[in-house]
Design an enzyme around this catalytic site. Structure first.
Site, PDB file in Angstrom:
ATOM      1  CB  THR A  39      35.709  72.572 -45.446  1.00  0.00           C
ATOM      2  OG1 THR A  39      36.915  72.590 -45.152  1.00  0.00           O
ATOM      3  CG2 THR A  39      35.319  71.900 -47.007  1.00  0.00           C
ATOM      4  CD  GLU A  40      31.209  73.531 -39.562  1.00  0.00           C
ATOM      5  OE1 GLU A  40      31.746  72.960 -38.527  1.00  0.00           O
ATOM      6  OE2 GLU A  40      30.100  73.428 -40.094  1.00  0.00           O
TER       7      GLU A  40
END
Length: 200
Positions: A39-40
């Site tokens: 995930t960013e």
């Protein structure tokens, strides 16, 4: 579509799922596939959507929907997350789009309309950093026009970066030769080409 993409992600791959439809893929990955979701916002080994007592407001996907963590999950700084994206450490990213060209150009952050709110996010970094870029989108706009086009008319996110396009009617491989149909759903290849206007 999410199940189709999940089927095509190689076992053991490191994968980022973009906002919107791509987040649904997490719920279709086989537990034994060894796919590690990135995930960013700084998490590796994200799991499916969280429900009930499993909800932790600090654990969210790209759409800010609560998710679970899988055994071995790790957390890190936002800057380190983007370094992973930009450094070629992701095997696959799956993004949504407004338009995709038959040669793999991607337009997914702005429609160009004066009143539209741009949403760049990390898509540009993912589009150039991931080893493979998959896109999930509806094939046709509300007015019936194709979103798979010979050339994007919306501002580009990246050029020649999309490898495969997943839609409700067909899956396409994209590249220098143009769009090549892998499989269709509900339409024959001839019907599909006629409705698309045969983008090159």
């Amino acid at each position: 579509m999410a199940a189709l993409v999940a089927r095509d992600i190689p076992a053991g791959a490191f994968v980022n799922l973009g906002i919107g439809q791509p987040t649904l893929i997490a719920d279709h990955l086989a537990p034994d596939a060894g796919v590690v979701l990135h995930t960013e916002n700084g998490m590796l080994n994200m799991g499916p959507v969280a429900v009930g007592d499993d909800i932790d407001p600090d654990l969210t996907n790209a759409g800010k929907i609560p998710v679970t963590e899988l055994p071995g999950a790790a957390y890190f700084h936002h800057a380190d997350s983007f370094a992973m994206m930009r450094g070629g450490h992701l095997d696959v990213c799956v993004l949504g789009a407004f338009q995709v060209s038959s040669h793999g150009d991607l337009a997914n952050w702005h429609t160009g309309a004066p009143d539209a709110i741009p949403a760049v996010g990390g898509a540009m970094d993912l589009a150039i950093g991931a080893k493979q870029v998959f896109v999930m989108m509806s094939l046709f706009a509300k007015d019936g026009s194709s979103k798979l086009v010979p050339a994007c008319t919306y501002p580009l996110t990246g050029r020649a970066c999309v490898d495969r396009l997943y839609t409700e009617y067909a899956v396409f491989d994209l590249g220098p030769r143009g769009a090549v149909v892998r499989e269709t759903f509900g339409l024959t290849a001839v019907e599909l080409v006629a409705r698309l206007g045969a983008p090159g």
